[in-house]
Design a protein around this motif. Structure first.
Motif, PDB file in Angstrom:
ATOM      1  N   ILE A   9      -5.153   0.179  -8.756  1.00  0.00           N
ATOM      2  CA  ILE A   9      -4.032   1.210  -9.044  1.00  0.00           C
ATOM      3  C   ILE A   9      -4.608   2.166 -10.171  1.00  0.00           C
ATOM      4  O   ILE A   9      -4.934   1.609 -11.169  1.00  0.00           O
ATOM      5  N   TRP A  21      -7.773   6.647  -1.004  1.00  0.00           N
ATOM      6  CA  TRP A  21      -6.221   6.173  -1.761  1.00  0.00           C
ATOM      7  C   TRP A  21      -5.013   6.545  -1.154  1.00  0.00           C
ATOM      8  O   TRP A  21      -5.003   7.361  -0.212  1.00  0.00           O
ATOM      9  N   SER A  22      -3.705   5.690  -1.355  1.00  0.00           N
ATOM     10  CA  SER A  22      -2.708   5.979  -0.824  1.00  0.00           C
ATOM     11  C   SER A  22      -1.648   5.838  -2.086  1.00  0.00           C
ATOM     12  O   SER A  22      -1.755   5.188  -2.901  1.00  0.00           O
ATOM     13  N   CYS A  24       1.561   5.125  -4.318  1.00  0.00           N
ATOM     14  CA  CYS A  24       2.195   3.840  -4.581  1.00  0.00           C
ATOM     15  C   CYS A  24       3.690   4.208  -4.309  1.00  0.00           C
ATOM     16  O   CYS A  24       4.483   4.136  -5.444  1.00  0.00           O
ATOM     17  N   ASN A  34      -6.271  -1.911   7.513  1.00  0.00           N
ATOM     18  CA  ASN A  34      -6.582  -2.124   6.253  1.00  0.00           C
ATOM     19  C   ASN A  34      -6.683  -3.662   5.805  1.00  0.00           C
ATOM     20  O   ASN A  34      -6.166  -4.114   5.067  1.00  0.00           O
ATOM     21  N   LEU A  37      -7.846  -4.408   2.161  1.00  0.00           N
ATOM     22  CA  LEU A  37      -6.627  -4.315   1.200  1.00  0.00           C
ATOM     23  C   LEU A  37      -5.618  -5.312   1.527  1.00  0.00           C
ATOM     24  O   LEU A  37      -5.229  -6.053   0.407  1.00  0.00           O
ATOM     25  N   TYR A  45       3.501  -6.923  -2.307  1.00  0.00           N
ATOM     26  CA  TYR A  45       4.444  -5.789  -2.323  1.00  0.00           C
ATOM     27  C   TYR A  45       5.474  -5.371  -1.092  1.00  0.00           C
ATOM     28  O   TYR A  45       5.841  -4.389  -0.824  1.00  0.00           O
ATOM     29  N   ILE A  55       2.776  -1.418   0.305  1.00  0.00           N
ATOM     30  CA  ILE A  55       2.220  -0.840  -1.093  1.00  0.00           C
ATOM     31  C   ILE A  55       3.148  -0.995  -2.129  1.00  0.00           C
ATOM     32  O   ILE A  55       4.586  -0.785  -1.928  1.00  0.00           O
ATOM     33  N   CYS A 168      -1.579   5.764  -7.461  1.00  0.00           N
ATOM     34  CA  CYS A 168      -2.227   5.570  -6.355  1.00  0.00           C
ATOM     35  C   CYS A 168      -2.820   4.319  -6.192  1.00  0.00           C
ATOM     36  O   CYS A 168      -3.437   3.975  -7.118  1.00  0.00           O
ATOM     37  N   ILE A 169      -3.105   3.723  -4.899  1.00  0.00           N
ATOM     38  CA  ILE A 169      -3.831   2.355  -4.749  1.00  0.00           C
ATOM     39  C   ILE A 169      -4.859   2.703  -3.818  1.00  0.00           C
ATOM     40  O   ILE A 169      -4.711   3.471  -3.045  1.00  0.00           O
ATOM     41  N   TRP A 171      -7.699   1.907  -1.269  1.00  0.00           N
ATOM     42  CA  TRP A 171      -7.885   1.117  -0.070  1.00  0.00           C
ATOM     43  C   TRP A 171      -9.208   1.249   0.764  1.00  0.00           C
ATOM     44  O   TRP A 171      -9.796   0.495   1.634  1.00  0.00           O
TER      45      TRP A 171
END
Length: 179
Positions: A9, A21-22, A24, A34, A37, A45, A55, A168-169, A171
């Motif tokens: 993150i 990235w996505s 959060c 995914n 991930l 989460y 996420i 952002c996280i 993936w």
């Protein structure tokens, strides 16, 4: 910028998620799309663990270090644990006991309960007497009815000062090794 790890993150100063990235924002994603991930964060989460994973939702949240040890006065925080409140209502029983006395000065010749038309004039003259030390008389204790409780069991803002950034996280990156 170093190659990101899957599940990493980062905070970004722009309002979109870069490629791979996505944001959060608590969204639910497909495990089938995914798998790497999911193998790293599982259902920490959210998600059902069969077809979906969650996420982290970092909107309106403060990030804390996850750990099982405690320092003086601190509680342990488990990875993925939510806590806190955006607002809090304090009741009288949660406030420390305390008292206040207030003093006031009424210049000679003033009525105890002036009519509304005299209040402004009396306040101006009273301020003049209080600010001029040569005219100050003895101060007396005012009625406790002049003090009022504050709060009335209503909410107040409970967030620390903050600045908004975009978390952002990743993936799509390097798979982190454990050693």
């Amino acid at each position: 910028m170093a190659d990101p790890f899957i599940g990493e993150i980062r905070a970004f100063a722009f309002s979109f998620a870069p490629r791979g990235w996505s944001q959060c924002d608590g969204q639910v994603m497909s495990i089938a799309q995914n798998p790497a991930l999911f193998s790293i964060i599982g259902t920490t989460y959210g998600g059902d663990g069969r077809t979906t994973l969650g996420i982290p939702n970092l909107k309106d949240r403060t990030i804390l270090h996850g750990g099982f040890s405690t320092g003086p006065g601190l509680s342990p925080h488990i990875l993925g644990q939510f806590g806190g409140q955006n607002s809090v209502t304090l009741t009288d029983s949660e406030l420390p006991a305390h008292t206040h006395t207030i003093s006031g000065y009424q210049p000679p010749g003033y009525e105890d309960t002036p009519s509304p038309s005299l209040v402004v004039a009396q306040q101006a003259v009273a301020l003049e007497f209080i600010n001029d030390t040569s005219k100050r008389g003895s101060m007396g204790t005012m009625s406790n009815q002049a003090l009022k409780y504050y709060g009335a069991n209503s909410d107040h803002e409970n967030r620390q000062p903050a600045i908004t950034v975009n978390y952002c996280i990743c993936w799509d990156g390097a798979y982190p090794s454990r050693n």
